[in-house]
Design an enzyme around this catalytic site. Structure first.
Site, PDB file in Angstrom:
ATOM      1  N   LYS A 220     136.588  80.650 112.568  1.00 40.78           N
ATOM      2  CA  LYS A 220     137.875  80.026 112.882  1.00 40.78           C
ATOM      3  C   LYS A 220     138.659  79.867 111.593  1.00 40.78           C
ATOM      4  O   LYS A 220     138.142  79.308 110.609  1.00 40.78           O
ATOM      5  CB  LYS A 220     137.645  78.639 113.515  1.00 40.78           C
ATOM      6  CG  LYS A 220     138.927  77.984 113.996  1.00 40.78           C
ATOM      7  CD  LYS A 220     139.267  78.445 115.394  1.00 40.78           C
ATOM      8  CE  LYS A 220     140.665  78.045 115.796  1.00 40.78           C
ATOM      9  NZ  LYS A 220     141.733  78.887 115.235  1.00 40.78           N
TER      10      LYS A 220
ATOM     11  N   LYS B 200     138.954  83.704 107.585  1.00 37.23           N
ATOM     12  CA  LYS B 200     140.370  83.761 107.186  1.00 37.23           C
ATOM     13  C   LYS B 200     140.795  85.221 107.206  1.00 37.23           C
ATOM     14  O   LYS B 200     139.972  86.131 107.083  1.00 37.23           O
ATOM     15  CB  LYS B 200     140.580  83.189 105.787  1.00 37.23           C
ATOM     16  CG  LYS B 200     141.968  82.615 105.549  1.00 37.23           C
ATOM     17  CD  LYS B 200     142.181  81.281 106.249  1.00 37.23           C
ATOM     18  CE  LYS B 200     143.571  80.745 105.972  1.00 37.23           C
ATOM     19  NZ  LYS B 200     143.775  79.421 106.591  1.00 37.23           N
TER      20      LYS B 200
ATOM     21  N   GLY C  97     147.449  80.603 112.892  1.00 36.94           N
ATOM     22  CA  GLY C  97     148.503  80.907 111.942  1.00 36.94           C
ATOM     23  C   GLY C  97     148.238  80.310 110.574  1.00 36.94           C
ATOM     24  O   GLY C  97     147.348  79.490 110.383  1.00 36.94           O
ATOM     25  N   ASP C  98     149.023  80.726 109.621  1.00 40.63           N
ATOM     26  CA  ASP C  98     148.982  80.198 108.256  1.00 40.63           C
ATOM     27  C   ASP C  98     150.351  80.529 107.664  1.00 40.63           C
ATOM     28  O   ASP C  98     151.319  80.770 108.402  1.00 40.63           O
ATOM     29  CB  ASP C  98     147.818  80.827 107.466  1.00 40.63           C
ATOM     30  CG  ASP C  98     147.519  80.115 106.143  1.00 40.63           C
ATOM     31  OD1 ASP C  98     146.915  79.034 106.180  1.00 40.63           O
ATOM     32  OD2 ASP C  98     147.912  80.633 105.081  1.00 40.63           O
TER      33      ASP C  98
ATOM     34  N   ASN D 160     155.945  74.126 107.963  1.00 36.14           N
ATOM     35  CA  ASN D 160     155.390  73.332 109.062  1.00 36.14           C
ATOM     36  C   ASN D 160     154.629  72.099 108.580  1.00 36.14           C
ATOM     37  O   ASN D 160     154.841  70.988 109.084  1.00 36.14           O
ATOM     38  CB  ASN D 160     154.482  74.245 109.894  1.00 36.14           C
ATOM     39  CG  ASN D 160     153.746  73.508 110.987  1.00 36.14           C
ATOM     40  OD1 ASN D 160     152.673  72.986 110.759  1.00 36.14           O
ATOM     41  ND2 ASN D 160     154.313  73.480 112.169  1.00 36.14           N
TER      42      ASN D 160
ATOM     43  N   SER E 242     143.424  73.080 116.632  1.00 34.84           N
ATOM     44  CA  SER E 242     143.160  74.449 117.097  1.00 34.84           C
ATOM     45  C   SER E 242     141.891  74.488 117.939  1.00 34.84           C
ATOM     46  O   SER E 242     141.831  75.157 118.979  1.00 34.84           O
ATOM     47  CB  SER E 242     143.019  75.393 115.898  1.00 34.84           C
ATOM     48  OG  SER E 242     144.271  75.809 115.424  1.00 34.84           O
TER      49      SER E 242
END
Length: 449
Positions: free
Chosen positions: A93, A129, A168-169, A243, A381
Protein backbone atom coordinates in the site's frame (compact mmCIF):
# COMPACT_ATOMS: atom_id res chain seq x y z
CA UNK A 1 31.37 -0.99 20.49
CA UNK A 2 28.78 -3.71 21.20
CA UNK A 3 28.23 -6.68 18.90
CA UNK A 4 24.81 -5.32 17.93
CA UNK A 5 26.27 -1.92 17.05
CA UNK A 6 29.00 -3.62 15.01
CA UNK A 7 26.47 -5.77 13.15
CA UNK A 8 24.23 -2.77 12.41
CA UNK A 9 27.20 -0.75 11.16
CA UNK A 10 28.30 -3.59 8.87
CA UNK A 11 24.82 -3.89 7.36
CA UNK A 12 24.56 -0.12 6.98
CA UNK A 13 27.92 -0.01 5.21
CA UNK A 14 26.84 -2.85 2.94
CA UNK A 15 23.66 -1.00 1.92
CA UNK A 16 25.66 2.19 1.30
CA UNK A 17 28.05 0.26 -0.93
CA UNK A 18 25.28 -1.44 -2.92
CA UNK A 19 23.13 1.66 -3.32
CA UNK A 20 25.74 4.41 -3.35
CA UNK A 21 23.84 6.35 -6.02
CA UNK A 22 20.58 6.46 -4.02
CA UNK A 23 20.98 9.32 -1.49
CA UNK A 24 17.34 9.61 -0.43
CA UNK A 25 17.08 5.88 0.27
CA UNK A 26 20.35 5.93 2.21
CA UNK A 27 19.12 8.87 4.28
CA UNK A 28 16.01 6.88 5.24
CA UNK A 29 18.18 3.89 6.14
CA UNK A 30 20.52 5.98 8.30
CA UNK A 31 17.62 7.66 10.12
CA UNK A 32 16.10 4.25 10.84
CA UNK A 33 19.23 2.41 11.94
CA UNK A 34 20.30 5.14 14.38
CA UNK A 35 17.51 4.20 16.81
CA UNK A 36 17.41 0.40 16.74
CA UNK A 37 20.10 -0.84 19.16
CA UNK A 38 18.00 -0.94 22.38
CA UNK A 39 15.24 -2.89 20.61
CA UNK A 40 17.70 -5.35 19.07
CA UNK A 41 19.35 -5.98 22.44
CA UNK A 42 15.98 -7.25 23.72
CA UNK A 43 15.07 -8.97 20.43
CA UNK A 44 18.29 -10.56 19.12
CA UNK A 45 16.37 -12.98 16.86
CA UNK A 46 15.73 -10.04 14.51
CA UNK A 47 19.47 -9.99 13.82
CA UNK A 48 20.15 -13.73 14.01
CA UNK A 49 17.45 -14.35 11.40
CA UNK A 50 18.73 -11.49 9.22
CA UNK A 51 15.35 -9.76 9.29
CA UNK A 52 16.96 -6.34 8.75
CA UNK A 53 18.79 -7.63 5.68
CA UNK A 54 15.48 -8.73 4.18
CA UNK A 55 13.57 -5.69 5.37
CA UNK A 56 15.92 -3.25 3.65
CA UNK A 57 15.70 -5.06 0.31
CA UNK A 58 12.46 -4.59 -1.65
CA UNK A 59 10.54 -7.77 -2.39
CA UNK A 60 10.09 -6.58 -5.96
CA UNK A 61 10.97 -3.57 -8.12
CA UNK A 62 9.10 -3.06 -11.39
CA UNK A 63 10.28 -0.54 -13.99
CA UNK A 64 8.61 0.02 -17.33
CA UNK A 65 8.32 2.53 -20.15
CA UNK A 66 5.20 4.63 -20.55
CA UNK A 67 4.63 5.74 -24.17
CA UNK A 68 1.97 8.39 -24.74
CA UNK A 69 0.93 10.97 -27.33
CA UNK A 70 0.75 14.72 -26.66
CA UNK A 71 -1.88 17.05 -28.12
CA UNK A 72 0.40 17.98 -31.01
CA UNK A 73 0.55 14.34 -32.08
CA UNK A 74 4.14 13.78 -30.89
CA UNK A 75 5.11 10.43 -29.40
CA UNK A 76 6.53 10.80 -25.87
CA UNK A 77 7.94 8.33 -23.37
CA UNK A 78 8.47 8.35 -19.59
CA UNK A 79 9.63 5.86 -17.00
CA UNK A 80 7.15 4.12 -14.75
CA UNK A 81 7.96 2.36 -11.46
CA UNK A 82 6.42 0.31 -8.69
CA UNK A 83 8.48 -0.65 -5.64
CA UNK A 84 6.73 -3.45 -3.74
CA UNK A 85 8.80 -3.25 -0.59
CA UNK A 86 7.25 -5.44 2.10
CA UNK A 87 4.02 -7.44 2.33
CA UNK A 88 4.49 -9.13 5.72
CA UNK A 89 1.57 -7.28 7.32
CA UNK A 90 -0.72 -7.08 4.27
CA UNK A 91 -0.95 -6.12 0.59
CA UNK A 92 1.47 -3.46 -0.60
CA UNK A 93 0.00 0.00 0.00
CA UNK A 94 1.45 3.35 -1.01
CA UNK A 95 0.99 6.21 -3.39
CA UNK A 96 1.91 6.96 -6.98
CA UNK A 97 3.97 10.12 -7.58
CA UNK A 98 4.12 11.90 -10.94
CA UNK A 99 6.97 14.41 -10.86
CA UNK A 100 10.15 15.02 -12.90
CA UNK A 101 12.30 14.23 -9.83
CA UNK A 102 10.98 10.66 -9.53
CA UNK A 103 13.72 8.04 -9.61
CA UNK A 104 14.46 4.73 -7.94
CA UNK A 105 16.16 6.30 -4.93
CA UNK A 106 13.17 8.48 -4.08
CA UNK A 107 10.69 5.65 -4.56
CA UNK A 108 12.76 3.24 -2.45
CA UNK A 109 12.98 5.80 0.36
CA UNK A 110 9.24 6.42 0.18
CA UNK A 111 8.44 2.70 0.04
CA UNK A 112 10.76 1.93 2.97
CA UNK A 113 9.14 4.66 5.09
CA UNK A 114 5.71 3.38 4.04
CA UNK A 115 6.38 -0.03 5.63
CA UNK A 116 6.55 1.45 9.12
CA UNK A 117 3.97 4.17 8.56
CA UNK A 118 1.45 1.55 7.49
CA UNK A 119 2.36 -0.74 10.38
CA UNK A 120 1.80 2.11 12.85
CA UNK A 121 -1.81 2.54 11.68
CA UNK A 122 -2.64 -0.86 13.15
CA UNK A 123 -4.27 -1.84 9.86
CA UNK A 124 -3.28 -4.88 7.73
CA UNK A 125 -1.31 -3.13 4.97
CA UNK A 126 2.28 -3.55 3.76
CA UNK A 127 4.56 -0.96 2.20
CA UNK A 128 5.05 0.10 -1.41
CA UNK A 129 5.44 3.15 -3.62
CA UNK A 130 5.46 3.99 -7.30
CA UNK A 131 5.12 6.63 -9.95
CA UNK A 132 6.74 8.22 -12.96
CA UNK A 133 9.04 11.07 -13.98
CA UNK A 134 6.08 12.46 -15.95
CA UNK A 135 5.25 16.09 -15.12
CA UNK A 136 1.49 16.86 -15.05
CA UNK A 137 2.15 20.61 -14.90
CA UNK A 138 1.26 22.35 -18.13
CA UNK A 139 -0.39 19.25 -19.59
CA UNK A 140 -3.97 19.24 -20.85
CA UNK A 141 -6.58 16.94 -19.35
CA UNK A 142 -6.46 14.85 -22.53
CA UNK A 143 -2.66 14.45 -22.29
CA UNK A 144 -2.92 13.42 -18.64
CA UNK A 145 -5.68 10.94 -19.50
CA UNK A 146 -3.60 9.36 -22.26
CA UNK A 147 -0.56 9.15 -20.00
CA UNK A 148 -2.53 7.59 -17.13
CA UNK A 149 -4.11 5.03 -19.46
CA UNK A 150 -0.72 4.02 -20.82
CA UNK A 151 0.78 3.88 -17.31
CA UNK A 152 -2.03 1.62 -16.08
CA UNK A 153 -1.77 -0.61 -19.15
CA UNK A 154 1.47 -1.94 -17.65
CA UNK A 155 0.85 -1.39 -13.92
CA UNK A 156 -2.36 -3.47 -13.93
CA UNK A 157 -0.29 -6.63 -14.37
CA UNK A 158 1.27 -6.13 -10.94
CA UNK A 159 -1.54 -4.84 -8.69
CA UNK A 160 -4.88 -6.03 -7.32
CA UNK A 161 -7.12 -5.48 -4.29
CA UNK A 162 -5.40 -8.28 -2.36
CA UNK A 163 -1.91 -7.77 -3.84
CA UNK A 164 -1.03 -4.09 -4.17
CA UNK A 165 -3.34 -1.10 -3.73
CA UNK A 166 -1.83 2.19 -4.96
CA UNK A 167 -3.11 5.66 -4.05
CA UNK A 168 -2.19 9.22 -4.98
CA UNK A 169 0.82 11.31 -4.04
CA UNK A 170 2.48 14.41 -5.49
CA UNK A 171 1.10 15.00 -8.99
CA UNK A 172 -1.58 12.33 -8.62
CA UNK A 173 -4.87 13.72 -7.36
CA UNK A 174 -8.51 12.91 -7.96
CA UNK A 175 -8.30 13.56 -11.70
CA UNK A 176 -5.37 11.18 -12.19
CA UNK A 177 -6.82 8.49 -9.91
CA UNK A 178 -10.05 8.63 -11.93
CA UNK A 179 -8.23 8.08 -15.23
CA UNK A 180 -6.07 5.32 -13.73
CA UNK A 181 -9.03 3.51 -12.23
CA UNK A 182 -11.09 3.83 -15.40
CA UNK A 183 -8.35 2.12 -17.38
CA UNK A 184 -7.89 -0.58 -14.73
CA UNK A 185 -11.63 -1.32 -14.75
CA UNK A 186 -11.60 -1.51 -18.54
CA UNK A 187 -8.80 -4.07 -18.44
CA UNK A 188 -9.54 -6.07 -15.30
CA UNK A 189 -13.10 -5.48 -14.20
CA UNK A 190 -14.73 -3.57 -11.37
CA UNK A 191 -12.33 -4.15 -8.46
CA UNK A 192 -12.89 -0.88 -6.64
CA UNK A 193 -10.41 -1.72 -3.91
CA UNK A 194 -7.46 -1.71 -6.31
CA UNK A 195 -6.95 2.06 -5.98
CA UNK A 196 -7.75 4.44 -3.14
CA UNK A 197 -8.42 8.14 -3.29
CA UNK A 198 -11.20 7.48 -5.80
CA UNK A 199 -14.09 9.83 -6.45
CA UNK A 200 -17.15 9.50 -4.21
CA UNK A 201 -19.28 8.34 -7.15
CA UNK A 202 -17.17 5.21 -7.75
CA UNK A 203 -16.06 3.79 -4.42
CA UNK A 204 -14.13 6.61 -2.80
CA UNK A 205 -14.32 7.44 0.89
CA UNK A 206 -15.56 10.59 2.51
CA UNK A 207 -12.74 12.38 4.40
CA UNK A 208 -10.02 10.79 2.21
CA UNK A 209 -9.18 14.14 0.63
CA UNK A 210 -8.77 15.72 4.05
CA UNK A 211 -7.15 12.74 5.76
CA UNK A 212 -3.41 13.45 5.61
CA UNK A 213 -3.74 17.11 6.62
CA UNK A 214 -6.36 16.43 9.27
CA UNK A 215 -4.40 13.46 10.60
CA UNK A 216 -1.25 15.55 10.91
CA UNK A 217 -3.08 18.11 13.04
CA UNK A 218 -4.79 15.40 15.10
CA UNK A 219 -1.36 13.93 15.88
CA UNK A 220 -0.16 17.32 17.16
CA UNK A 221 -3.46 17.85 18.98
CA UNK A 222 -2.84 14.73 21.05
CA UNK A 223 0.79 15.73 21.65
CA UNK A 224 -0.39 19.13 22.92
CA UNK A 225 -3.04 17.50 25.10
CA UNK A 226 -0.25 15.48 26.73
CA UNK A 227 1.28 18.84 27.67
CA UNK A 228 -2.07 20.17 28.95
CA UNK A 229 -2.20 22.48 25.94
CA UNK A 230 -4.12 22.91 22.68
CA UNK A 231 -4.07 24.77 19.34
CA UNK A 232 -5.93 27.86 20.60
CA UNK A 233 -4.03 31.02 19.57
CA UNK A 234 -1.04 29.02 18.33
CA UNK A 235 0.88 30.56 15.43
CA UNK A 236 1.63 27.91 12.83
CA UNK A 237 4.00 27.88 9.85
CA UNK A 238 3.03 25.62 6.93
CA UNK A 239 4.96 24.82 3.74
CA UNK A 240 3.34 23.60 0.57
CA UNK A 241 -0.07 24.50 -0.82
CA UNK A 242 -1.33 21.17 -2.05
CA UNK A 243 -3.79 18.75 -0.54
CA UNK A 244 -1.89 18.07 2.70
CA UNK A 245 -1.16 21.73 3.41
CA UNK A 246 -4.68 22.93 2.61
CA UNK A 247 -6.45 20.50 4.93
CA UNK A 248 -3.87 20.88 7.68
CA UNK A 249 -4.62 24.62 7.56
CA UNK A 250 -8.35 23.93 7.64
CA UNK A 251 -8.07 21.80 10.77
CA UNK A 252 -5.63 24.17 12.54
CA UNK A 253 -8.07 27.04 12.00
CA UNK A 254 -10.95 24.88 13.20
CA UNK A 255 -9.05 24.13 16.42
CA UNK A 256 -8.27 27.80 17.08
CA UNK A 257 -4.78 28.22 15.65
CA UNK A 258 -3.61 30.70 13.00
CA UNK A 259 -1.55 29.64 9.98
CA UNK A 260 0.75 32.38 8.71
CA UNK A 261 2.45 30.85 5.65
CA UNK A 262 2.06 28.64 2.59
CA UNK A 263 4.43 27.98 -0.29
CA UNK A 264 4.86 26.48 -3.74
CA UNK A 265 7.89 25.76 -5.92
CA UNK A 266 8.18 29.44 -6.91
CA UNK A 267 8.12 31.08 -3.46
CA UNK A 268 5.99 31.57 -0.38
CA UNK A 269 3.21 33.68 1.14
CA UNK A 270 3.37 35.32 4.57
CA UNK A 271 -0.04 36.52 5.73
CA UNK A 272 0.01 37.95 9.27
CA UNK A 273 -3.79 37.98 9.38
CA UNK A 274 -3.82 34.25 8.80
CA UNK A 275 -4.14 32.34 5.53
CA UNK A 276 -7.51 32.89 3.82
CA UNK A 277 -8.43 29.25 3.25
CA UNK A 278 -11.33 29.90 0.87
CA UNK A 279 -9.08 32.02 -1.35
CA UNK A 280 -6.28 29.44 -1.22
CA UNK A 281 -8.63 26.62 -2.18
CA UNK A 282 -10.02 28.63 -5.09
CA UNK A 283 -6.54 29.38 -6.43
CA UNK A 284 -4.97 25.93 -5.94
CA UNK A 285 -7.88 23.48 -6.25
CA UNK A 286 -10.23 25.23 -8.68
CA UNK A 287 -8.12 27.54 -10.85
CA UNK A 288 -4.80 25.60 -10.42
CA UNK A 289 -2.86 28.88 -10.29
CA UNK A 290 0.36 29.97 -8.59
CA UNK A 291 0.49 31.67 -5.18
CA UNK A 292 1.23 35.01 -6.81
CA UNK A 293 -2.52 35.16 -7.45
CA UNK A 294 -3.17 34.85 -3.71
CA UNK A 295 -1.00 37.87 -3.01
CA UNK A 296 -2.79 39.90 -5.71
CA UNK A 297 -6.16 39.13 -4.13
CA UNK A 298 -5.15 39.52 -0.47
CA UNK A 299 -3.83 42.97 0.61
CA UNK A 300 -2.42 41.64 3.90
CA UNK A 301 -0.29 39.01 2.17
CA UNK A 302 3.39 39.31 1.28
CA UNK A 303 4.75 37.13 -1.54
CA UNK A 304 8.45 36.24 -1.46
CA UNK A 305 9.73 34.76 -4.70
CA UNK A 306 12.39 32.06 -5.04
CA UNK A 307 12.80 31.56 -1.29
CA UNK A 308 11.97 28.80 1.16
CA UNK A 309 9.24 29.52 3.67
CA UNK A 310 11.71 28.33 6.32
CA UNK A 311 13.87 31.42 5.77
CA UNK A 312 11.14 33.71 7.12
CA UNK A 313 11.79 35.33 10.50
CA UNK A 314 8.53 35.44 12.45
CA UNK A 315 7.48 34.30 15.92
CA UNK A 316 5.67 30.96 15.77
CA UNK A 317 4.82 27.95 17.91
CA UNK A 318 4.47 25.05 15.48
CA UNK A 319 5.92 24.19 12.05
CA UNK A 320 4.18 21.80 9.66
CA UNK A 321 6.37 21.04 6.60
CA UNK A 322 3.94 19.72 3.97
CA UNK A 323 5.86 20.14 0.70
CA UNK A 324 8.62 17.65 -0.14
CA UNK A 325 11.70 15.83 1.13
CA UNK A 326 14.67 17.68 2.63
CA UNK A 327 13.06 21.12 2.61
CA UNK A 328 14.26 21.95 6.16
CA UNK A 329 18.04 22.18 6.36
CA UNK A 330 20.28 22.63 9.40
CA UNK A 331 20.23 26.43 9.01
CA UNK A 332 16.44 26.41 8.59
CA UNK A 333 16.15 24.41 11.83
CA UNK A 334 18.27 26.99 13.64
CA UNK A 335 15.94 29.75 12.41
CA UNK A 336 12.86 27.82 13.53
CA UNK A 337 14.37 27.60 17.00
CA UNK A 338 15.08 31.34 16.94
CA UNK A 339 11.47 31.93 15.87
CA UNK A 340 10.31 30.13 19.02
CA UNK A 341 8.97 26.98 17.34
CA UNK A 342 8.49 24.14 19.86
CA UNK A 343 6.99 21.44 17.63
CA UNK A 344 7.93 20.35 14.09
CA UNK A 345 5.47 17.82 12.66
CA UNK A 346 5.99 16.42 9.17
CA UNK A 347 3.09 16.40 6.73
CA UNK A 348 5.47 15.55 3.88
CA UNK A 349 7.74 12.51 3.72
CA UNK A 350 11.19 13.15 5.22
CA UNK A 351 11.11 16.95 4.76
CA UNK A 352 13.73 17.44 7.49
CA UNK A 353 17.37 16.52 6.86
CA UNK A 354 19.22 14.32 9.36
CA UNK A 355 21.36 17.30 10.36
CA UNK A 356 18.26 19.42 10.94
CA UNK A 357 16.65 16.70 13.06
CA UNK A 358 19.77 16.62 15.25
CA UNK A 359 19.60 20.41 15.70
CA UNK A 360 15.92 20.26 16.68
CA UNK A 361 16.46 17.42 19.13
CA UNK A 362 19.40 19.20 20.77
CA UNK A 363 17.22 22.29 21.30
CA UNK A 364 14.45 20.04 22.74
CA UNK A 365 12.06 20.90 19.94
CA UNK A 366 9.55 18.05 19.66
CA UNK A 367 10.08 16.39 16.28
CA UNK A 368 7.18 14.36 14.86
CA UNK A 369 8.43 12.21 11.94
CA UNK A 370 6.33 11.82 8.82
CA UNK A 371 6.10 8.05 9.16
CA UNK A 372 3.92 8.71 12.22
CA UNK A 373 2.50 12.22 11.84
CA UNK A 374 1.33 11.96 8.22
CA UNK A 375 -0.03 8.41 8.44
CA UNK A 376 -3.62 9.68 8.34
CA UNK A 377 -3.77 9.54 4.55
CA UNK A 378 -2.87 5.89 4.27
CA UNK A 379 -5.04 5.08 7.30
CA UNK A 380 -8.14 6.41 5.55
CA UNK A 381 -7.01 4.72 2.33
CA UNK A 382 -7.17 1.45 4.26
CA UNK A 383 -10.61 2.46 5.55
CA UNK A 384 -11.60 3.03 1.91
CA UNK A 385 -10.45 -0.51 1.16
CA UNK A 386 -12.65 -1.76 4.01
CA UNK A 387 -15.67 0.12 2.67
CA UNK A 388 -15.04 -1.28 -0.82
CA UNK A 389 -14.90 -4.82 0.60
CA UNK A 390 -18.16 -4.25 2.46
CA UNK A 391 -19.78 -2.56 -0.57
CA UNK A 392 -20.60 0.21 1.89
CA UNK A 393 -20.03 3.94 2.31
CA UNK A 394 -19.36 5.34 5.78
CA UNK A 395 -20.37 8.84 6.85
CA UNK A 396 -17.81 11.64 6.99
CA UNK A 397 -18.20 11.74 10.77
CA UNK A 398 -17.51 8.02 11.12
CA UNK A 399 -14.33 8.18 9.01
CA UNK A 400 -13.13 11.39 10.65
CA UNK A 401 -13.68 10.06 14.17
CA UNK A 402 -11.89 6.82 13.28
CA UNK A 403 -9.00 8.85 11.83
CA UNK A 404 -8.70 10.89 15.03
CA UNK A 405 -8.63 7.69 17.09
CA UNK A 406 -5.97 6.12 14.83
CA UNK A 407 -3.76 9.23 15.09
CA UNK A 408 -4.13 9.23 18.88
CA UNK A 409 -3.10 5.58 18.95
CA UNK A 410 -0.10 6.26 16.70
CA UNK A 411 1.03 9.16 18.88
CA UNK A 412 0.64 7.18 22.10
CA UNK A 413 2.39 4.15 20.58
CA UNK A 414 5.37 6.29 19.54
CA UNK A 415 5.49 8.02 22.93
CA UNK A 416 5.22 4.83 24.98
CA UNK A 417 7.63 2.83 22.81
CA UNK A 418 10.23 5.60 23.02
CA UNK A 419 9.98 5.58 26.82
CA UNK A 420 10.12 1.77 26.98
CA UNK A 421 13.43 1.68 25.11
CA UNK A 422 15.10 4.65 26.81
CA UNK A 423 14.32 7.36 24.23
CA UNK A 424 12.09 9.63 26.29
CA UNK A 425 10.42 12.37 24.20
CA UNK A 426 11.99 10.94 21.01
CA UNK A 427 9.02 10.21 18.77
CA UNK A 428 11.28 9.26 15.84
CA UNK A 429 12.82 6.43 17.85
CA UNK A 430 9.38 5.39 19.05
CA UNK A 431 8.00 5.29 15.51
CA UNK A 432 10.97 3.33 14.16
CA UNK A 433 10.97 0.76 16.93
CA UNK A 434 7.19 0.29 17.07
CA UNK A 435 7.05 -0.15 13.31
CA UNK A 436 9.97 -2.57 13.28
CA UNK A 437 8.50 -4.56 16.16
CA UNK A 438 5.26 -5.26 14.31
CA UNK A 439 6.79 -5.96 10.91
CA UNK A 440 9.65 -8.11 12.24
CA UNK A 441 7.22 -10.26 14.25
CA UNK A 442 5.18 -10.85 11.09
CA UNK A 443 8.30 -11.68 9.07
CA UNK A 444 9.65 -14.08 11.71
CA UNK A 445 6.30 -15.86 11.91
CA UNK A 446 6.14 -16.37 8.14
CA UNK A 447 9.61 -17.87 7.74
CA UNK A 448 12.16 -17.29 5.01
CA UNK A 449 9.99 -15.44 2.49
Amino acid sequence: MSQITTTLKALQDSIHAKDANQPEFLQAIDEFFATLSPFLEKNPDVLTHNILDMLTEPERIIQFRVPWQDDAGNFRVNRGFRVQFNSAVGPYKGGLRFHPSVNLSILKFLGFEQIFKNALTGLPIGGGKGGSDFDPKGKSDHEIMRFCQSFMLELQRHIGPNIDVPAGDIGVGGREIGYLYGQYKRLCGNDQGVLTGKGLTFGGSLARTEATGYGLVYFVKHLLADQQDDFKDKKVLVSGSGNVAIYAIEKVHELGGRVLTVSDSSGYIYDPQGIDLALLKDIKEVKRQRLTEYAKARPSAEYVADQSVWTHEVAADIALPCATQNEISESHAQLLISNGVKIVAEGANMPTTLEAVAVLEKAQVTYCPGKAANAGGVAVSALEMSQNSERAAWSFETVDKTLDTIMQTIYETCRDTAEEFGFENNLLAGANIAGLKKVSQAMLAQGLV
